[in-house]
Design an enzyme around this catalytic site. Structure first.
Site, PDB file in Angstrom:
ATOM      1  N   CYS A  64       0.675  -1.339  -0.052  1.00 29.79           N
ATOM      2  CA  CYS A  64       0.131  -0.069   0.096  1.00 29.79           C
ATOM      3  C   CYS A  64       0.868   1.272   0.267  1.00 29.79           C
ATOM      4  O   CYS A  64       0.475   2.031  -0.611  1.00 29.79           O
ATOM      5  CB  CYS A  64      -0.819   0.161   0.945  1.00 29.79           C
ATOM      6  SG  CYS A  64      -1.918   1.516   1.394  1.00 29.79           S
ATOM      7  N   CYS A  75      -1.616   1.437  -3.114  1.00 32.17           N
ATOM      8  CA  CYS A  75      -2.761   2.646  -3.164  1.00 32.17           C
ATOM      9  C   CYS A  75      -2.089   4.117  -2.792  1.00 32.17           C
ATOM     10  O   CYS A  75      -2.653   4.877  -3.344  1.00 32.17           O
ATOM     11  CB  CYS A  75      -3.688   2.126  -1.825  1.00 32.17           C
ATOM     12  SG  CYS A  75      -3.317   1.458  -0.468  1.00 32.17           S
ATOM     13  N   LYS A  78      -0.277   5.278  -6.153  1.00 28.67           N
ATOM     14  CA  LYS A  78      -1.344   5.374  -7.037  1.00 28.67           C
ATOM     15  C   LYS A  78      -2.407   6.303  -7.107  1.00 28.67           C
ATOM     16  O   LYS A  78      -2.560   6.910  -7.992  1.00 28.67           O
ATOM     17  CB  LYS A  78      -1.859   3.935  -7.046  1.00 28.67           C
ATOM     18  CG  LYS A  78      -3.170   3.594  -8.114  1.00 28.67           C
ATOM     19  CD  LYS A  78      -4.193   2.690  -7.568  1.00 28.67           C
ATOM     20  CE  LYS A  78      -4.936   2.972  -6.311  1.00 28.67           C
ATOM     21  NZ  LYS A  78      -5.649   1.841  -5.678  1.00 28.67           N
ATOM     22  N   TYR A  96      -9.460  -3.726 -10.903  1.00 31.49           N
ATOM     23  CA  TYR A  96      -9.662  -2.439 -10.473  1.00 31.49           C
ATOM     24  C   TYR A  96      -8.004  -1.674 -10.742  1.00 31.49           C
ATOM     25  O   TYR A  96      -7.828  -0.469 -11.047  1.00 31.49           O
ATOM     26  CB  TYR A  96      -9.922  -2.125  -8.940  1.00 31.49           C
ATOM     27  CG  TYR A  96      -8.934  -2.851  -8.166  1.00 31.49           C
ATOM     28  CD1 TYR A  96      -8.111  -1.657  -7.258  1.00 31.49           C
ATOM     29  CD2 TYR A  96      -9.005  -4.129  -7.591  1.00 31.49           C
ATOM     30  CE1 TYR A  96      -7.314  -2.160  -6.345  1.00 31.49           C
ATOM     31  CE2 TYR A  96      -8.258  -4.426  -6.548  1.00 31.49           C
ATOM     32  CZ  TYR A  96      -7.368  -3.605  -6.037  1.00 31.49           C
ATOM     33  OH  TYR A  96      -6.321  -3.909  -5.001  1.00 31.49           O
ATOM     34  N   GLU A 122      -7.783   1.752 -13.014  1.00 33.67           N
ATOM     35  CA  GLU A 122      -7.134   3.014 -12.287  1.00 33.67           C
ATOM     36  C   GLU A 122      -6.052   3.474 -13.182  1.00 33.67           C
ATOM     37  O   GLU A 122      -5.958   4.640 -13.528  1.00 33.67           O
ATOM     38  CB  GLU A 122      -6.737   2.754 -10.869  1.00 33.67           C
ATOM     39  CG  GLU A 122      -8.199   2.348  -9.969  1.00 33.67           C
ATOM     40  CD  GLU A 122      -7.661   1.833  -8.749  1.00 33.67           C
ATOM     41  OE1 GLU A 122      -8.502   1.772  -7.684  1.00 33.67           O
ATOM     42  OE2 GLU A 122      -6.545   1.441  -8.504  1.00 33.67           O
ATOM     43  N   HIS A 141     -28.315  20.257  -0.035  1.00 33.25           N
ATOM     44  CA  HIS A 141     -28.318  20.971  -1.455  1.00 33.25           C
ATOM     45  C   HIS A 141     -27.448  22.054  -1.651  1.00 33.25           C
ATOM     46  O   HIS A 141     -27.267  23.141  -0.966  1.00 33.25           O
ATOM     47  CB  HIS A 141     -29.958  21.463  -1.734  1.00 33.25           C
ATOM     48  CG  HIS A 141     -30.136  21.740  -2.886  1.00 33.25           C
ATOM     49  ND1 HIS A 141     -30.298  20.949  -4.074  1.00 33.25           N
ATOM     50  CD2 HIS A 141     -30.533  23.117  -3.549  1.00 33.25           C
ATOM     51  CE1 HIS A 141     -30.637  21.721  -5.276  1.00 33.25           C
ATOM     52  NE2 HIS A 141     -30.823  23.035  -4.969  1.00 33.25           N
ATOM     53  N   GLU A 179     -27.047  14.319  -2.518  1.00 37.22           N
ATOM     54  CA  GLU A 179     -28.463  14.355  -2.189  1.00 37.22           C
ATOM     55  C   GLU A 179     -29.364  13.187  -2.646  1.00 37.22           C
ATOM     56  O   GLU A 179     -30.276  13.112  -2.221  1.00 37.22           O
ATOM     57  CB  GLU A 179     -28.837  15.859  -2.281  1.00 37.22           C
ATOM     58  CG  GLU A 179     -29.241  16.406  -3.753  1.00 37.22           C
ATOM     59  CD  GLU A 179     -29.589  17.609  -3.731  1.00 37.22           C
ATOM     60  OE1 GLU A 179     -30.707  18.065  -3.199  1.00 37.22           O
ATOM     61  OE2 GLU A 179     -28.824  18.538  -4.213  1.00 37.22           O
TER      62      GLU A 179
END
Length: 452
Positions: free
Chosen positions: A42, A47, A50, A178, A182, A436, A441
């Protein structure tokens, strides 16, 4: 005589470091061995770097879209070498932080390869034997390369991308998971011409079908070429000038070829089988819900077990192990509801089951969906769309799955994951006041089901 240490951890990645630190906090004498760099996949080659590359790539869209909001930033110029240098500096800093974490916890770090020499013994690379009351294997996984493919020596993996000093003009990425999507999205935005080769018809096997379809459309819209239902037969040429031959005989020219076709547990040569630890067909250490192997004194956490290969899962497993073995309370990790994100562009955030998984379980479900251009796109001119999907159990009204594709999906799903973990219902979502104007939302304003 007592053991040299109470706990010996093989691997100083996310799971191993957490386990060692927590165990030491309980008063255990802990030694951790790492043959590469402290921080594991990682921090060093996964991660973290990346995500830094993903951030860098998204500025291409920001520069372009800023014009719609009145900004004139001139012609942007990207310096890949500068990005790599900045990334390297940050990874060095993080590795130092991990080292300090171990040092401050009183953990002894040994920079050496270590193998299991028995139920309570570990052999270091220099031949020294260290005895331990408990051994924890946290060696992670390693990118897979198909050795039988002719010319595969010309290919690279995701590990190698972080060592590139220049951005290639043309890249072929093999795989549709993934990691593949990515890097495809990131490299394309940086300026590479990217071709993705996948054996199946869609990317991201195991994800919700609507998310898969929407991401493929977005990738194509951004200029990524996706070749489906095919595979690489051979590679030939030389580094920087590679010809990729596919099943249908088509050739694709590339400067770099990257395989992202999965990872294999890092158990080869560790001595686990000889010590009595069971390995599955892929080489993963077989463990129970407390991460204990068939040998009572040997445990394993993280990607080496091939349960759920995510950094936060490895950290949680490492912590639970330390609590169970040294903290006086048995803790098992719940792997059933885990939020996760794919940092493609646009990114995907998901928690719970997919629509197909819910139906396969025999559940009668109700589906709510919204697809829209986000507010930002009204002025930026972007054609990218956001997609949100809720999978609801009809009988209980409980939220079984939430799936989001769009800007900020990873951030949103972390918060939504709390609600799903707590057993929130669709009515709970409906009763929550909307913020909002936001894209999020839509998660609490969806009222009309699209399927049941």
């Amino acid at each position: 005589m007592t053991d040299d240490v109470d706990l010996f951890v093989i691997g100083a990645g996310s799971g191993g470091v957490r386990a060692g630190r927590i165990a030491a906090g309980y008063g255990a004498r802990v030694m951790v061995a790492e043959e590469h760099r402290v921080g594991g996949t990682c921090v060093i080659r996964g991660c973290v770097p990346k995500k830094l590359y993903v951030y860098a790539s998204r500025f291409a869209d920001e520069f372009d879209e800023a014009k719609g909001f009145g900004w004139d930033a001139g012609e942007p110029r990207f310096d890949f070498a500068a990005l790599k240098a900045a990334k390297d500096k940050e990874i060095d800093r993080l590795e130092g932080a991990y080292r300090n974490t171990l040092r401050n916890a009183g953990v002894t770090l040994v920079e050496s390869r270590a193998t299991v020499a028995g139920p309570n013994a570990v052999r270091l690379a220099d031949g020294r034997i260290v005895t331990a009351g408990t051994i924890l294997v946290a060696t992670g996984a390693w990118p897979y390369l198909p050795a039988a493919t002719p010319g595969v020596h010309l290919a690279e993996t995701s590990n190698d991308i972080f060592e590139w000093t220049a951005l290639p003009r043309r890249v072929v990425i093999v795989g549709g998971g993934y990691i593949a999507v990515e890097f495809a999205c990131a490299l394309s935005r940086m300026g590479s011409e990217v071709t993705v080769v996948i054996r199946r018809e869609k990317v991201l096997r195991g994800f919700d079908e609507d998310m898969r379809d929407a991401l493929m459309k977005e990738m194509a819209l951004s200029g990524i070429r996706i070749l489906t239902g095919t595979d690489v037969v051979s590679l030939d040429g030389r580094p920087g000038n590679i010809n990729v031959t596919l099943l249908n005989g088509e050739g694709v020219a590339a400067e770099r070829v990257v395989y992202a076709t999965g990872r294999v547990p890092n158990t080869k040569g560790l001595g686990l089988e000889q010590a009595g630890v069971g390995l599955d067909a892929e080489g993963a250490a077989q463990v129970d819900r407390f991460s204990r192997t068939a040998v009572p004194s040997i445990y394993a956490v993280g990607d080496v077990t091939n349960r759920v290969n995510l950094t936060p899962v490895a950290i949680r497993e490492g912590h639970a192990f330390a609590d169970s073995v040294f903290g006086g309370r048995e803790v098992a990790v719940d792997h059933s509801t885990i939020p996760s994100a794919v940092f493609s562009t646009p990114e995907i955030g998901t928690v719970g089951v997919t629509e197909d998984e819910a139906r396969a379980l025999g559940r009668e479900i109700v589906i709510f969906k919204a697809s829209f251009r986000p507010m930002k796109a009204t002025l930026s001119g972007s054609q990218s769309r956001t997609l949100m999907k809720l999978v609801v159990d009809k009988a209980s009204d409980r939220m079984l799955g939430v799936h989001i594709l769009g800007e900020g999906a990873g951030e949103m799903i972390q918060c939504v994951g709390i609600a799903v973990q707590m057993g929130a219902t669709k009515r709970d979502f409906d009763m929550t006041m909307a913020v909002h104007p936001t894209a999020a939302e839509e998660l609490v304003t969806l009222r009309t089901p699209v399927a049941g």
